[in-house]
Motif scaffolding. Structure first.
Motif, PDB file in Angstrom:
ATOM      1  N   GLY A  26     -64.779 -40.748   5.308  1.00 33.89           N
ATOM      2  CA  GLY A  26     -64.439 -39.990   4.115  1.00 33.89           C
ATOM      3  C   GLY A  26     -64.362 -40.860   2.876  1.00 33.89           C
ATOM      4  O   GLY A  26     -64.748 -40.430   1.783  1.00 33.89           O
ATOM      5  N   LEU A  27     -63.868 -42.079   3.021  1.00 33.85           N
ATOM      6  CA  LEU A  27     -63.774 -42.998   1.878  1.00 33.85           C
ATOM      7  C   LEU A  27     -65.160 -43.326   1.330  1.00 33.85           C
ATOM      8  O   LEU A  27     -65.322 -43.521   0.125  1.00 33.85           O
ATOM      9  CB  LEU A  27     -63.054 -44.278   2.286  1.00 33.85           C
ATOM     10  CG  LEU A  27     -61.545 -44.183   2.472  1.00 33.85           C
ATOM     11  CD1 LEU A  27     -61.001 -45.491   3.043  1.00 33.85           C
ATOM     12  CD2 LEU A  27     -60.850 -43.829   1.185  1.00 33.85           C
ATOM     13  N   GLN A  28     -66.150 -43.383   2.210  1.00 31.47           N
ATOM     14  CA  GLN A  28     -67.522 -43.670   1.768  1.00 31.47           C
ATOM     15  C   GLN A  28     -68.014 -42.606   0.791  1.00 31.47           C
ATOM     16  O   GLN A  28     -68.821 -42.899  -0.087  1.00 31.47           O
ATOM     17  CB  GLN A  28     -68.471 -43.768   2.969  1.00 31.47           C
ATOM     18  CG  GLN A  28     -68.280 -44.982   3.824  1.00 31.47           C
ATOM     19  CD  GLN A  28     -68.731 -46.268   3.158  1.00 31.47           C
ATOM     20  OE1 GLN A  28     -69.328 -46.285   2.088  1.00 31.47           O
ATOM     21  NE2 GLN A  28     -68.448 -47.380   3.813  1.00 31.47           N
ATOM     22  N   GLU A  39     -56.986 -35.436   0.072  1.00 28.79           N
ATOM     23  CA  GLU A  39     -57.614 -34.227   0.613  1.00 28.79           C
ATOM     24  C   GLU A  39     -58.461 -34.490   1.853  1.00 28.79           C
ATOM     25  O   GLU A  39     -58.873 -33.539   2.525  1.00 28.79           O
ATOM     26  CB  GLU A  39     -58.478 -33.571  -0.464  1.00 28.79           C
ATOM     27  CG  GLU A  39     -57.673 -32.996  -1.611  1.00 28.79           C
ATOM     28  CD  GLU A  39     -58.551 -32.508  -2.753  1.00 28.79           C
ATOM     29  OE1 GLU A  39     -59.795 -32.584  -2.639  1.00 28.79           O
ATOM     30  OE2 GLU A  39     -57.982 -32.061  -3.765  1.00 28.79           O
ATOM     31  N   LEU A  40     -58.741 -35.751   2.161  1.00 29.70           N
ATOM     32  CA  LEU A  40     -59.566 -36.065   3.335  1.00 29.70           C
ATOM     33  C   LEU A  40     -58.857 -35.645   4.613  1.00 29.70           C
ATOM     34  O   LEU A  40     -57.632 -35.746   4.723  1.00 29.70           O
ATOM     35  CB  LEU A  40     -59.871 -37.571   3.396  1.00 29.70           C
ATOM     36  CG  LEU A  40     -60.764 -38.140   2.300  1.00 29.70           C
ATOM     37  CD1 LEU A  40     -60.807 -39.659   2.419  1.00 29.70           C
ATOM     38  CD2 LEU A  40     -62.159 -37.553   2.384  1.00 29.70           C
ATOM     39  N   ASP A  41     -59.652 -35.177   5.583  1.00 33.35           N
ATOM     40  CA  ASP A  41     -59.084 -34.853   6.897  1.00 33.35           C
ATOM     41  C   ASP A  41     -58.497 -36.115   7.507  1.00 33.35           C
ATOM     42  O   ASP A  41     -59.012 -37.205   7.311  1.00 33.35           O
ATOM     43  CB  ASP A  41     -60.174 -34.311   7.833  1.00 33.35           C
ATOM     44  CG  ASP A  41     -60.607 -32.912   7.457  1.00 33.35           C
ATOM     45  OD1 ASP A  41     -59.845 -32.240   6.740  1.00 33.35           O
ATOM     46  OD2 ASP A  41     -61.706 -32.498   7.877  1.00 33.35           O
ATOM     47  N   ALA A  42     -57.438 -35.964   8.241  1.00 33.48           N
ATOM     48  CA  ALA A  42     -56.770 -37.033   8.990  1.00 33.48           C
ATOM     49  C   ALA A  42     -55.914 -37.953   8.126  1.00 33.48           C
ATOM     50  O   ALA A  42     -55.339 -38.902   8.630  1.00 33.48           O
ATOM     51  CB  ALA A  42     -57.765 -37.864   9.803  1.00 33.48           C
ATOM     52  N   VAL A  43     -55.814 -37.704   6.820  1.00 30.12           N
ATOM     53  CA  VAL A  43     -54.954 -38.511   5.960  1.00 30.12           C
ATOM     54  C   VAL A  43     -53.567 -37.894   5.955  1.00 30.12           C
ATOM     55  O   VAL A  43     -53.396 -36.718   5.647  1.00 30.12           O
ATOM     56  CB  VAL A  43     -55.512 -38.614   4.526  1.00 30.12           C
ATOM     57  CG1 VAL A  43     -54.498 -39.247   3.587  1.00 30.12           C
ATOM     58  CG2 VAL A  43     -56.805 -39.396   4.522  1.00 30.12           C
ATOM     59  N   ASP A  44     -52.562 -38.693   6.327  1.00 28.85           N
ATOM     60  CA  ASP A  44     -51.181 -38.222   6.352  1.00 28.85           C
ATOM     61  C   ASP A  44     -50.471 -38.481   5.026  1.00 28.85           C
ATOM     62  O   ASP A  44     -49.775 -37.618   4.507  1.00 28.85           O
ATOM     63  CB  ASP A  44     -50.410 -38.893   7.496  1.00 28.85           C
ATOM     64  CG  ASP A  44     -51.028 -38.620   8.845  1.00 28.85           C
ATOM     65  OD1 ASP A  44     -51.592 -37.523   9.037  1.00 28.85           O
ATOM     66  OD2 ASP A  44     -50.966 -39.515   9.719  1.00 28.85           O
ATOM     67  N   GLU A  45     -50.641 -39.698   4.485  1.00 26.47           N
ATOM     68  CA  GLU A  45     -49.974 -40.095   3.242  1.00 26.47           C
ATOM     69  C   GLU A  45     -50.882 -41.021   2.461  1.00 26.47           C
ATOM     70  O   GLU A  45     -51.665 -41.773   3.046  1.00 26.47           O
ATOM     71  CB  GLU A  45     -48.705 -40.889   3.543  1.00 26.47           C
ATOM     72  CG  GLU A  45     -47.455 -40.109   3.768  1.00 26.47           C
ATOM     73  CD  GLU A  45     -46.292 -41.060   3.951  1.00 26.47           C
ATOM     74  OE1 GLU A  45     -45.671 -41.451   2.931  1.00 26.47           O
ATOM     75  OE2 GLU A  45     -46.016 -41.423   5.105  1.00 26.47           O
ATOM     76  N   LEU A  71     -67.897 -48.265  -1.310  1.00 28.49           N
ATOM     77  CA  LEU A  71     -67.057 -49.095  -0.453  1.00 28.49           C
ATOM     78  C   LEU A  71     -67.858 -50.197   0.223  1.00 28.49           C
ATOM     79  O   LEU A  71     -68.846 -49.934   0.897  1.00 28.49           O
ATOM     80  CB  LEU A  71     -66.412 -48.199   0.604  1.00 28.49           C
ATOM     81  CG  LEU A  71     -65.208 -48.717   1.348  1.00 28.49           C
ATOM     82  CD1 LEU A  71     -64.059 -48.994   0.393  1.00 28.49           C
ATOM     83  CD2 LEU A  71     -64.781 -47.698   2.379  1.00 28.49           C
ATOM     84  N   ALA A  72     -67.415 -51.445   0.042  1.00 29.75           N
ATOM     85  CA  ALA A  72     -68.032 -52.579   0.739  1.00 29.75           C
ATOM     86  C   ALA A  72     -67.605 -52.530   2.203  1.00 29.75           C
ATOM     87  O   ALA A  72     -66.457 -52.219   2.499  1.00 29.75           O
ATOM     88  CB  ALA A  72     -67.588 -53.893   0.106  1.00 29.75           C
ATOM     89  N   PRO A  73     -68.502 -52.840   3.127  1.00 33.92           N
ATOM     90  CA  PRO A  73     -68.138 -52.799   4.553  1.00 33.92           C
ATOM     91  C   PRO A  73     -67.048 -53.799   4.893  1.00 33.92           C
ATOM     92  O   PRO A  73     -67.074 -54.932   4.445  1.00 33.92           O
ATOM     93  CB  PRO A  73     -69.432 -53.159   5.275  1.00 33.92           C
ATOM     94  CG  PRO A  73     -70.510 -52.939   4.273  1.00 33.92           C
ATOM     95  CD  PRO A  73     -69.903 -53.140   2.924  1.00 33.92           C
ATOM     96  N   PHE A  74     -66.090 -53.382   5.701  1.00 35.03           N
ATOM     97  CA  PHE A  74     -64.965 -54.219   6.124  1.00 35.03           C
ATOM     98  C   PHE A  74     -65.442 -55.420   6.925  1.00 35.03           C
ATOM     99  O   PHE A  74     -65.010 -56.533   6.707  1.00 35.03           O
ATOM    100  CB  PHE A  74     -64.000 -53.365   6.953  1.00 35.03           C
ATOM    101  CG  PHE A  74     -62.808 -54.105   7.468  1.00 35.03           C
ATOM    102  CD1 PHE A  74     -61.833 -54.534   6.616  1.00 35.03           C
ATOM    103  CD2 PHE A  74     -62.676 -54.369   8.817  1.00 35.03           C
ATOM    104  CE1 PHE A  74     -60.717 -55.201   7.084  1.00 35.03           C
ATOM    105  CE2 PHE A  74     -61.570 -55.038   9.299  1.00 35.03           C
ATOM    106  CZ  PHE A  74     -60.601 -55.448   8.423  1.00 35.03           C
TER     107      PHE A  74
END
Length: 174
Positions: free
Chosen positions: A73-75, A44-50, A80-83
């Motif tokens: 959005g994932l946050q 459902e997040l914006d900008a997610v295609d698949e 989420l641990a920072p990349f």
């Protein structure tokens, strides 16, 4: 990192490239209902295609044309641990492993040999062997490439032996 709650499973970004982000859910947060809830929120997040999910491994592959927006959005969905911190930790672990190996080699040789000497010597040895076996032909790994790697690694590991520049300052390793 925000505190972990029941609504925010622990996860980390395993890989991020143009158009793709792979997230790995922690083992304790991989029950089927939770993974499906995460998948639906991410979709459902914006900008997610698949969104592709592997329940067994806890892997979520996200295809998107706007990675930064998806990360933000994932946050909201995951703890989420920072990349960037993960990549730095992996580099530090590799450096620590090389230093440990160097320390053990020095201890075993009573300080006479170190990786700073062994690595260039190995490249030179393999380069000379390749030259003797194949002559001056270009093979899979040409002898001159190995000789170059030997000289280059020696000068980078021993900058005090690097040739002086015109100003009299030695070149530093990059």
């Amino acid at each position: 990192m925000p505190p972990r709650t029941a609504e925010r499973p622990r996860a980390r970004i395993e890989h991020a490239a143009h158009g793709r982000i792979r997230v790995r859910i922690a083992k304790g947060d991989r029950d089927p209902e939770e993974i499906e809830r995460i998948r639906s929120h991410v979709a459902e997040l914006d900008a997610v295609d698949e969104v592709h999910v592997n329940q067994r491994t806890g892997s979520i592959l996200i295809h998107s044309s706007n990675g930064p927006k998806v990360r933000a959005g994932l946050q909201t969905v995951l703890d989420l641990a920072p990349f960037e911190r993960q990549a730095e930790t992996q580099v530090n672990a590799l450096v620590a492993a090389v230093k440990l190996g160097d320390d053990r080699l020095k201890a075993a040789s009573k300080g006479r040999v170190s990786l700073r000497w062994v690595v260039p010597a190995a490249f030179f040895t393999i380069g000379v062997r390749q030259l003797m076996n194949t002559g001056f032909t270009i093979g899979t790994v040409p002898w001159y490439v190995l000789l170059y790697y030997g000289a280059d690694s020696f000068l980078k590991l021993y900058p005090e032996h690097a040739p002086a520049t015109k100003q009299g300052v030695r070149s530093e390793p990059q």
